[in-house]
Scaffold this motif. Sequence first.
Motif, PDB file in Angstrom:
ATOM      1  N   VAL B  95      -8.400   6.194 -10.082  1.00 37.93           N
ATOM      2  CA  VAL B  95      -8.275   5.384 -11.300  1.00 37.93           C
ATOM      3  C   VAL B  95      -6.810   4.989 -11.503  1.00 37.93           C
ATOM      4  CG1 VAL B  95      -8.409   5.535 -13.824  1.00 37.93           C
ATOM      5  CG2 VAL B  95     -10.312   6.336 -12.418  1.00 37.93           C
ATOM      6  N   GLY B  96      -5.919   5.946 -11.331  1.00 34.36           N
ATOM      7  CA  GLY B  96      -4.488   5.678 -11.510  1.00 34.36           C
ATOM      8  C   GLY B  96      -3.986   4.603 -10.555  1.00 34.36           C
ATOM      9  N   GLU B  97      -4.404   4.717  -9.298  1.00 32.97           N
ATOM     10  CA  GLU B  97      -3.976   3.722  -8.299  1.00 32.97           C
ATOM     11  C   GLU B  97      -4.561   2.349  -8.600  1.00 32.97           C
ATOM     12  OE1 GLU B  97      -3.431   6.706  -4.445  1.00 32.97           O
ATOM     13  OE2 GLU B  97      -5.382   5.847  -4.889  1.00 32.97           O
ATOM     14  N   ASN B  98      -5.797   2.345  -9.117  1.00 35.18           N
ATOM     15  CA  ASN B  98      -6.425   1.069  -9.481  1.00 35.18           C
ATOM     16  C   ASN B  98      -5.660   0.384 -10.607  1.00 35.18           C
ATOM     17  OD1 ASN B  98      -9.113  -0.106  -8.423  1.00 35.18           O
ATOM     18  ND2 ASN B  98      -9.390   2.105  -8.211  1.00 35.18           N
ATOM     19  N   ILE B  99      -5.392   1.146 -11.668  1.00 37.20           N
ATOM     20  CA  ILE B  99      -4.723   0.543 -12.829  1.00 37.20           C
ATOM     21  C   ILE B  99      -3.293   0.133 -12.467  1.00 37.20           C
ATOM     22  CG2 ILE B  99      -3.896   0.974 -15.189  1.00 37.20           C
ATOM     23  CD1 ILE B  99      -6.365   2.611 -15.685  1.00 37.20           C
ATOM     24  N   GLY B 115       3.312   5.731 -13.166  1.00 37.50           N
ATOM     25  CA  GLY B 115       2.402   6.734 -13.724  1.00 37.50           C
ATOM     26  C   GLY B 115       2.417   6.718 -15.240  1.00 37.50           C
ATOM     27  N   GLU B 116       3.626   6.586 -15.791  1.00 33.95           N
ATOM     28  CA  GLU B 116       3.776   6.544 -17.251  1.00 33.95           C
ATOM     29  C   GLU B 116       3.049   5.332 -17.834  1.00 33.95           C
ATOM     30  OE1 GLU B 116       4.543   8.153 -20.620  1.00 33.95           O
ATOM     31  OE2 GLU B 116       5.111   9.139 -18.744  1.00 33.95           O
ATOM     32  N   LYS B 117       3.251   4.173 -17.182  1.00 37.23           N
ATOM     33  CA  LYS B 117       2.599   2.928 -17.645  1.00 37.23           C
ATOM     34  C   LYS B 117       1.075   3.069 -17.559  1.00 37.23           C
ATOM     35  CE  LYS B 117       5.980  -0.386 -17.872  1.00 37.23           C
ATOM     36  NZ  LYS B 117       6.069  -1.373 -18.944  1.00 37.23           N
TER      37      LYS B 117
END
Lengths: 262, 255
Positions: B95-99, B115-117
């Motif tokens: 999910v993190g990589e997607n966003i 990561g913060e964003k």
Amino acid sequence: MKPVQFLIEWFKHFAYESQRLFIFSGRMVASLYGRPFYVSETFEQMYLIGVGSLFLVVLTGISAGQGMALQFSNELADFGSKNYLGRIMAIAIIRELGPVLTGVMVAARVASGITAEIGSMKSSKQLDAMVAFGIDPIKKLAAPRLIALIVMVPVLTIVCDVIAIVGGWMIAIFISHITSLTYWTAVIDRLNFGNLFIGIAKPFVFAFVIGFISCYKGFTAEGGTKGVGRATTESVVIASITILIANFIVTKVVYSFLRGYF
Amino acid sequence: MIEFRNVSFSYGDKPVLENLSFRIPTGEARVIMGQSGSGKSTILRLILGLAKPDEGDILIEDTNICGVRPRVLREIRKRIGMVFQDGALFDSMTVGENIGYYLLEHSKMRFDEIGEKVREMLGFVGLSEDIIDKLPDELSGGMQRRVAIGRALLSTDPKIMLYDEPTTGLDPSMASNILSLINRLTEFKKVTSIIVTHQIADAFEISKKFIVIDSGKSIFDGDITQLRQADDSRIVEFLKPFRDSIANVQKNEFI
């Protein structure tokens, strides 16, 4: 449909598909140049293609080498020429069997994977999403796979060659009772420029064949899951047949230009 | 501003859009409705430049995107966020990589900054940070759709948002959450939005203006009152199952 009409339609379709494949291949080659370079994806693909296919290639090499050595040693024994086994093994394996067997094995394992992966990404609109985010899917997906194939198919071919010749050596010493020195001297004698060149030129060509066809079939897969399955099968079949045809053409061309080097 | 001027498009011999014209001013939301296969999603593909029209012009902020160079098209796409039907999340990425996909690809930000964003965006779309390392397959349909919206928003800080069937296949409460998120984006971020849907009830929650497409042609372009008064037999037929929804919208407006 009448047979003649069927043939005409088939040739039209073949010409159209060949033209599209040619244009797509050109775009793939062009995508190798210029930024961005997807280095981590390329190394990942090299690992998947190279290490992933290693067991298959080793198994193919050892069984082909031993089988061939066993058959040739029996035939050569009839003429009292067993000492030539190493020579025949080197020529047959390095020039023909190593590259072709490796090419077909990699085509079966890797081409299906590439087509299925890209095809399902297309089917689920992930390729469109990439374009929407300003990323060229050919550069992101096809170029790393092509580079990985160009590097790994020759390496796998060398591994297959070595394993097959070692397999032949095992037959030579344990079954045919030829000394190691005789076998290896004959093998090394045939490691000349011509044999090594043709043995390395072929896997390079096969790498392009596998890369172009598998990526093209993935990017043009249509019709959902069923279409991806069909594209995957076609990818393996077309890549394997093209490898066999390319093998003959490369052999003919190299012999025409390097006749004196064999 | 998005404008279609006499746009025609066909897949091979099959015409999909015929002489389609409409205009959506900056900051407005417009719902494009129509039955499945009427050419709604094709409109979004044309706006993104994923397909080229056979005839006509498509203007985005006064730039005609038909025939522009790929580099110009890429720049225009940076102002557009797209939420694909079913999300179209990259299934091999978390999910993190997607966003954070766009930032990972195009920015020089450090991983911890991205990561913060991503965490901020997860909060904005109403998702917990706990799902950051999960794969899309491990999420529900509604969560996937939220991740897709987050991905589109974090990509380019878009001025235009395109939604392809954003609530299809979701349960009513999840669909309601997605609709309120779309409303929030349109109202607070002032983005121009196009929402393609065949869920009429949802359409009335998102926008006051609608375009109805039938067989690739625009048969209606107006607001709810005009839609209720429309006497075109195709519109009447299309809206027949949703008479109650339209009546409710009217009632709420008077209240």
